[in-house]
Scaffold this active site. Structure first.
Site, PDB file in Angstrom:
ATOM      1  CG  HIS A 205      -1.981  -0.547  15.051  1.00  0.00           C
ATOM      2  ND1 HIS A 205      -3.338  -0.528  15.308  1.00  0.00           N
ATOM      3  CD2 HIS A 205      -1.869  -0.516  13.696  1.00  0.00           C
ATOM      4  CE1 HIS A 205      -4.008  -0.496  14.175  1.00  0.00           C
ATOM      5  NE2 HIS A 205      -3.146  -0.490  13.178  1.00  0.00           N
TER       6      HIS A 205
ATOM      7  NE  ARG B 173      -1.963  -1.636   3.619  1.00  0.00           N
ATOM      8  CZ  ARG B 173      -2.395  -1.789   4.866  1.00  0.00           C
ATOM      9  NH1 ARG B 173      -3.608  -1.367   5.203  1.00  0.00           N
ATOM     10  NH2 ARG B 173      -1.615  -2.332   5.785  1.00  0.00           N
TER      11      ARG B 173
ATOM     12  CE  LYS C 173       0.669  -2.144   9.579  1.00  0.00           C
ATOM     13  NZ  LYS C 173      -0.495  -2.269  10.509  1.00  0.00           N
TER      14      LYS C 173
ATOM     15  CG  ASP D 283      -2.675  -4.345  12.993  1.00  0.00           C
ATOM     16  OD1 ASP D 283      -1.505  -4.705  12.809  1.00  0.00           O
ATOM     17  OD2 ASP D 283      -3.473  -4.157  12.065  1.00  0.00           O
TER      18      ASP D 283
ATOM     19  CE1 TYR E 118      -5.319   2.735  10.137  1.00  0.00           C
ATOM     20  CE2 TYR E 118      -4.225   2.216   8.062  1.00  0.00           C
ATOM     21  CZ  TYR E 118      -5.382   2.498   8.779  1.00  0.00           C
ATOM     22  OH  TYR E 118      -6.589   2.541   8.124  1.00  0.00           O
TER      23      TYR E 118
ATOM     24  CD  GLU F 229      -3.505   3.453  15.216  1.00  0.00           C
ATOM     25  OE1 GLU F 229      -2.611   3.305  16.067  1.00  0.00           O
ATOM     26  OE2 GLU F 229      -3.277   3.806  14.032  1.00  0.00           O
TER      27      GLU F 229
END
Length: 372
Positions: free
Chosen positions: A96, A15, A75, A270, A94, A118
């Site tokens: 996490h 991505r 990510k 995640d 993101y 997120e």
């Protein structure tokens, strides 16, 4: 503002944080964008597409991190990327962080401003930047689970939908949120026997109205979870504590009680996973077996369908990326409390309560950290 787009380096992650269309929007707003060569090549977004949209192509990630004021990714940064972050640089991706102390400490040390997709919220209490990838992961969980159920993959050798004269597989979905709803939709479409378990009665009523009589709904208790997973062929872990560590719904003892070849797909991985036996895996090596139960715990599931995921993600993130570039992170967050909810780390301070609690670190409110 100078916005940077590096190529993702996590295992089988294809991505990209910005599409050429998003770059063009940023350019239209007067911003400059630098893109690492080959950033979107794997999903047919070539360097010329980015050049035509107004971007400058640079040779490597080091140039992106050295020059960009705002770095947009997909990510969480890997150790090599964290080492390139600098004080005052804005990272939008993101993260996490709750289950990842190493990354948290690295971001704190860097002095950057880390904003997590997120935990950005909306006026309805939803998570608009997590939702599109949750939709993808929920749908993928059934595909992945169906494959893992095949005998050659270690599963029970069960076809999800069965055939005339042979019953379908039993699918249990833990959590009726975005991931869970998309998982159960796919499973019902394949004519599996589906049960969803959730602790919210209003949510169970919504799902019952939408999918009954095919769908079974159950209120979440330890007894119900234990009873359900013992007879399941496929269990989908789809529970979430926004920004925090996922609750452990299925204990090791429950896993031991499950039938050999049962498959669990932990989409919550995640955030640490909702099975006590879960540990992160990759697309290169997606499964492992504990007590005869096949575990699929890939931490970047949507990366397997990277083109679909990239466009879905950009549709959601672009307005926030533009706000950060147009106004600067401080003014953008002052004007938008929902974007402010995405602030996890600011210049060496933890600004998300659940991240701080997960690691025993001091918590500073976003408002305090921003001086609002």
């Amino acid at each position: 503002m100078l916005v940077g787009l590096p190529r993702e380096i996590k295992d089988n992650e294809f991505r990209v944080g910005l599409t050429p269309s998003a770059v063009r929007e940023l350019a239209t707003h007067g911003h400059k964008v630098i893109v690492q060569t080959g950033a979107g090549e794997a999903i047919d977004l070539c360097d010329d597409d980015y050049r035509n949209a107004g971007a400058e192509i640079v040779p490597d990630a080091a140039v992106v991190y050295a020059r960009a004021e705002l770095v947009v990714k997909v990510k969480e940064p890997q150790p090599a990327e964290i080492a390139m972050l600098r004080e005052g640089q804005v990272l939008f991706t993101y993260l996490h962080l709750a289950p990842d102390r190493t990354q948290t400490e690295g971001l704190l040390k860097s002095g950057c401003i880390a904003i997590a997709y997120e935990t950005v919220s909306d006026e309805r209490g939803g998570l608009p930047l997590l939702a599109p990838m949750s939709e993808v992961a929920g749908r993928m969980s059934i595909q992945a689970g169906a494959h893992a159920l095949e005998r050659e993959a270690g599963g029970r050798g069960v076809l999800l939908g069965g055939v005339p004269g042979v019953p379908p597989a039993k699918v249990v979905v833990l959590g009726g949120g975005v991931v869970g709803m998309n998982a159960l939709r796919m499973a019902l479409g394949l004519e599996a026997d589906v049960t969803v378990i959730d602790k919210s009665l209003p949510r169970l009523k919504e799902l019952d109205l939408a999918f009954a009589p095919a769908l079974k709904t159950r209120y979440s208790t330890t007894d119900v979870v234990e009873e359900s997973v013992m007879t399941a062929d496929l269990v989908i872990g789809a529970v979430l504590t926004p920004g925090g560590t996922a609750p452990r719904m299925v204990t090791r003892e429950m896993v031991r009680s499950m039938r050999r070849g049962t498959v669990v797909v932990d989409v919550s991985i995640d955030q640490g996973g909702c099975f006590e036996t879960s540990r992160p895996t990759t697309h290169s090596d997606p499964t492992y077996v504990v007590d005869g139960v096949v575990h699929y715990c890939v931490t970047n599931m949507p990366g397997a369908v990277a083109r679909t995921s990239t466009f879905a993600l950009n549709n959601a993130t672009l307005p926030f990326t533009l706000a950060l570039a147009d106004r600067g992170y401080r003014d953008a967050m002052e004007q938008d409390c929902h974007l402010r909810d995405g602030l996890n780390i600011l210049s060496g301070k933890v600004t998300h309560k659940l991240v701080a609690a997960a690691h025993g670190l001091e918590y500073v409110t976003p408002e305090q950290a921003l001086g609002l």
